[in-house]
Scaffold this motif. Structure first.
Motif, PDB file in Angstrom:
ATOM      1  N   UNK A  63       0.836  -1.203   0.000  1.00 31.01           N
ATOM      2  CA  UNK A  63       0.000   0.000   0.000  1.00 31.01           C
ATOM      3  C   UNK A  63       0.871   1.255   0.000  1.00 31.01           C
ATOM      4  N   UNK A  64       0.337   2.346  -0.557  1.00 30.44           N
ATOM      5  CA  UNK A  64       1.051   3.621  -0.527  1.00 30.44           C
ATOM      6  C   UNK A  64       0.271   4.613   0.332  1.00 30.44           C
ATOM      7  N   UNK A  65       1.008   5.537   0.950  1.00 32.37           N
ATOM      8  CA  UNK A  65       0.394   6.520   1.848  1.00 32.37           C
ATOM      9  C   UNK A  65       0.776   7.915   1.388  1.00 32.37           C
ATOM     10  N   UNK A  66      -0.228   8.760   1.200  1.00 30.46           N
ATOM     11  CA  UNK A  66      -0.017  10.165   0.860  1.00 30.46           C
ATOM     12  C   UNK A  66      -0.443  11.024   2.051  1.00 30.46           C
ATOM     13  N   UNK A  67       0.417  11.952   2.443  1.00 26.59           N
ATOM     14  CA  UNK A  67       0.089  12.877   3.528  1.00 26.59           C
ATOM     15  C   UNK A  67      -0.177  14.250   2.921  1.00 26.59           C
ATOM     16  N   UNK A  68      -1.335  14.818   3.236  1.00 21.83           N
ATOM     17  CA  UNK A  68      -1.732  16.118   2.690  1.00 21.83           C
ATOM     18  C   UNK A  68      -1.983  17.107   3.821  1.00 21.83           C
ATOM     19  N   UNK A  69      -1.576  18.331   3.619  1.00 22.91           N
ATOM     20  CA  UNK A  69      -1.867  19.401   4.568  1.00 22.91           C
ATOM     21  C   UNK A  69      -3.129  20.120   4.100  1.00 22.91           C
ATOM     22  N   UNK A  70      -4.195  19.946   4.837  1.00 29.08           N
ATOM     23  CA  UNK A  70      -5.487  20.498   4.424  1.00 29.08           C
ATOM     24  C   UNK A  70      -5.514  22.019   4.542  1.00 29.08           C
ATOM     25  N   UNK A  71      -4.523  22.592   5.225  1.00 26.74           N
ATOM     26  CA  UNK A  71      -4.458  24.042   5.398  1.00 26.74           C
ATOM     27  C   UNK A  71      -3.553  24.714   4.359  1.00 26.74           C
ATOM     28  N   UNK A  72      -3.083  23.926   3.381  1.00 24.67           N
ATOM     29  CA  UNK A  72      -2.180  24.455   2.352  1.00 24.67           C
ATOM     30  C   UNK A  72      -2.984  25.114   1.243  1.00 24.67           C
ATOM     31  N   UNK A  73      -3.109  26.421   1.275  1.00 23.40           N
ATOM     32  CA  UNK A  73      -3.947  27.144   0.320  1.00 23.40           C
ATOM     33  C   UNK A  73      -3.365  27.127  -1.093  1.00 23.40           C
ATOM     34  N   UNK A  74      -2.056  26.838  -1.240  1.00 19.82           N
ATOM     35  CA  UNK A  74      -1.435  26.835  -2.569  1.00 19.82           C
ATOM     36  C   UNK A  74      -1.737  25.557  -3.351  1.00 19.82           C
ATOM     37  N   UNK A  75      -2.152  24.514  -2.637  1.00 20.74           N
ATOM     38  CA  UNK A  75      -2.318  23.220  -3.301  1.00 20.74           C
ATOM     39  C   UNK A  75      -3.731  22.930  -3.760  1.00 20.74           C
ATOM     40  N   UNK A  76      -4.731  23.385  -3.001  1.00 22.73           N
ATOM     41  CA  UNK A  76      -6.099  22.954  -3.290  1.00 22.73           C
ATOM     42  C   UNK A  76      -7.057  24.094  -3.601  1.00 22.73           C
ATOM     43  N   UNK A  77      -6.525  25.286  -3.840  1.00 24.12           N
ATOM     44  CA  UNK A  77      -7.401  26.395  -4.205  1.00 24.12           C
ATOM     45  C   UNK A  77      -8.420  26.682  -3.124  1.00 24.12           C
ATOM     46  N   UNK A  78      -9.678  26.678  -3.492  1.00 23.51           N
ATOM     47  CA  UNK A  78     -10.725  27.009  -2.520  1.00 23.51           C
ATOM     48  C   UNK A  78     -10.984  25.881  -1.531  1.00 23.51           C
ATOM     49  N   UNK A  79     -10.424  24.699  -1.796  1.00 21.92           N
ATOM     50  CA  UNK A  79     -10.654  23.550  -0.915  1.00 21.92           C
ATOM     51  C   UNK A  79      -9.692  23.581   0.259  1.00 21.92           C
ATOM     52  N   UNK A  80      -9.734  24.640   1.043  1.00 21.72           N
ATOM     53  CA  UNK A  80      -8.884  24.750   2.220  1.00 21.72           C
ATOM     54  C   UNK A  80      -9.690  25.291   3.384  1.00 21.72           C
ATOM     55  N   UNK A  81      -9.200  25.002   4.592  1.00 27.01           N
ATOM     56  CA  UNK A  81      -9.778  25.549   5.803  1.00 27.01           C
ATOM     57  C   UNK A  81      -8.672  26.223   6.596  1.00 27.01           C
ATOM     58  N   UNK A  82      -9.052  27.132   7.486  1.00 26.24           N
ATOM     59  CA  UNK A  82      -8.039  27.779   8.322  1.00 26.24           C
ATOM     60  C   UNK A  82      -7.427  26.785   9.296  1.00 26.24           C
ATOM     61  N   UNK A  83      -8.171  25.704   9.613  1.00 27.38           N
ATOM     62  CA  UNK A  83      -7.625  24.654  10.466  1.00 27.38           C
ATOM     63  C   UNK A  83      -8.362  23.345  10.202  1.00 27.38           C
ATOM     64  N   UNK A  84      -7.671  22.260  10.490  1.00 27.06           N
ATOM     65  CA  UNK A  84      -8.251  20.930  10.322  1.00 27.06           C
ATOM     66  C   UNK A  84      -9.355  20.728  11.350  1.00 27.06           C
TER      67      UNK A  84
END
Length: 444
Positions: free
Chosen positions: A207-228
């Motif tokens: 299996x492979x594991x990807x770690x994403x920072x949900x607070x990274x505004x540069x990566x997901x455009x409008x799909x971000x929150x100020x905090x998880x």
């Protein structure tokens, strides 16, 4: 009776204190008054150092007998009963006030323990973050599997390295085939580098594991929150039947999607289906059957909790239109049809509702319930056993048969407060030989 000697000493002290003021006022009883005072002081000193029978000194039986004898002599003295009664009531009121204080203090400390990250987990996160920047493992090439819609994609929202690792490890261990498994751990800035380092230095079969920072505004455009935000848990208490006293109330923790869940269609634009696992679950069986599930056009498959009906959540849901006798449903294990989610624009519906009811207590529960009304496919209950974070009553056979164990409730398995008999099912998916776990004393 457990700690019976401590309880006996407390009772003796209670009675001795009640008689002492009246005895002390009688000049002819100065000797008895002195003995009574001495015994009171001795028992007070013992109880200040002992909370259980095991803590008591070896000579405690003699002290108890001396106290009993001096109380008997005090009772034989002719006294004004009103004075003794008045003193007893005064001591009782003081004791009741003290008990209430300690109950409030205990409740505060319990909540503090539940909401505070344990020192060992904080140590682990800090160590991993430091090692991430010290190592040069982080320049690994991105895997094409991360966005391949033909594979099995699991999503975990978590700020807890060990919890998310246990979810992944337990899922992989029980999978018949791991080459098609892709795990996406969505975390925050504070834990991102610790997560990255942990999953780079640990492998989980194929299996492979990807770690994403949900607070990274540069990566997901409008799909971000100020905090998880993690799944929200609502504590619901209600009587077992109409005539049951309050002390017999049943308690359930209803776990629902958080704000972060409503970013899924945007973050995973190339995917049509994902399975979301809360970070307080342990997987005990192969989950591959979930990927061939026909949900009949529903948006999400979830476990329904029919012991909690919608009308029992009326205080949160207000006057909105719900089928009163329909079952509530849980996060924990959720199969999500992202294509259907996008078609119905569930996220937009949710954000509008949140804005409308933002000042209302339980607004997340209300908005989620309305957004997914008539869009829940009921998974077979054998998939998940919920309640291991608050219910002491599960038998071992029932635990072993469940495909997924959900530790919803305050007593999470990584906390000292976790229910001991359920912890072993969680802890066995930790690598106790890991250097960082050993150095930080994680779940030793």
């Amino acid at each position: 009776m457990q700690d019976s000697m401590v309880k006996k000493l407390k009772d003796q002290l209670f009675v001795a204190r009640a008689y002492f003021p009246s005895i002390a006022k009688i000049p002819a009883q100065s000797k008895l008054s002195g003995e009574l005072k001495q015994n009171i002081q001795e028992v007070e000193r013992v109880l200040s150092e002992s909370t259980t029978d095991a803590d008591l000194p070896p000579e405690i039986q003699k002290k108890s007998r001396r106290m009993e004898a001096v109380i008997a002599r005090a009772k034989s003295v002719s006294l004004d009963c009103n004075n003794v009664d008045k003193k007893l009531r005064q001591i009782f009121d003081l004791t009741e006030d003290e008990a209430n204080f300690h109950m409030k203090q205990s409740a505060f400390l319990y909540q503090l323990a539940v909401q505070t990250m344990p020192k060992s987990l904080h140590c682990l996160s800090m160590r991993l973050t430091v090692e991430y920047f010290r190592d040069h493992l982080f320049d690994k090439e991105l895997s094409e599997k991360y966005s391949d819609p033909t594979l099995q994609h699991y999503v975990i929202f978590s700020n807890n390295v060990i919890a998310s690792s246990v979810v992944i490890n337990s899922t992989v261990v029980h999978a018949r085939d791991t080459v098609n498994q892709v795990f996406h751990v969505l975390t925050d800035w504070q834990n991102y580098y610790a997560m990255k380092h942990w999953f780079l230095r640990n492998t989980f079969r194929d299996a492979v594991v990807q770690v994403l920072n949900i607070e990274d505004s540069d990566s997901y455009g409008k799909a971000t929150l100020s905090h998880l935000t993690l799944p929200v848990e609502f504590r619901v208490s209600f009587p077992s039947n109409d005539s049951a006293p309050a002390i017999h109330n049943r308690t359930q923790y209803v776990s629902i999607f958080s704000h972060s869940h409503y970013l899924l269609p945007e973050i995973f634009k190339n995917l049509e289906k994902v399975v979301v696992l809360d970070d307080d679950v342990v997987v005990q069986q192969d989950l591959s059957a979930l990927w061939s599930l026909n949900m009949g056009g529903k948006v999400t498959g979830a476990i329904e909790i029919c012991s909690v009906k919608m009308d029992q959540l009326q205080s949160y849901l207000g006057e909105h239109s719900f089928q009163k006798h329909s079952c509530s449903w849980m996060s924990g294990l959720n199969v999500i049809d992202l294509a259907r989610w996008r078609d119905l624009d569930i996220s937009e519906t949710y954000w509008k509702l949140v804005k409308e009811v933002s000042m209302k207590e339980g607004s997340a529960l209300l908005a989620t319930s309305l957004s997914f009304q008539d869009q829940i496919y009921a998974l077979d209950r054998v998939w998940v056993l919920s309640g291991l974070g608050h219910d002491y009553g599960f038998d071992i056979e029932g635990i072993k048969k469940a495909a997924v164990l959900h530790y919803n409730g305050n007593m999470k398995p990584w906390l000292d407060l976790g229910i001991p008999k359920y912890k072993e099912y969680w802890k066995k998916f930790l690598n106790h030989e890991d250097q960082y776990l050993s150095e930080c004393n994680v779940n030793r």
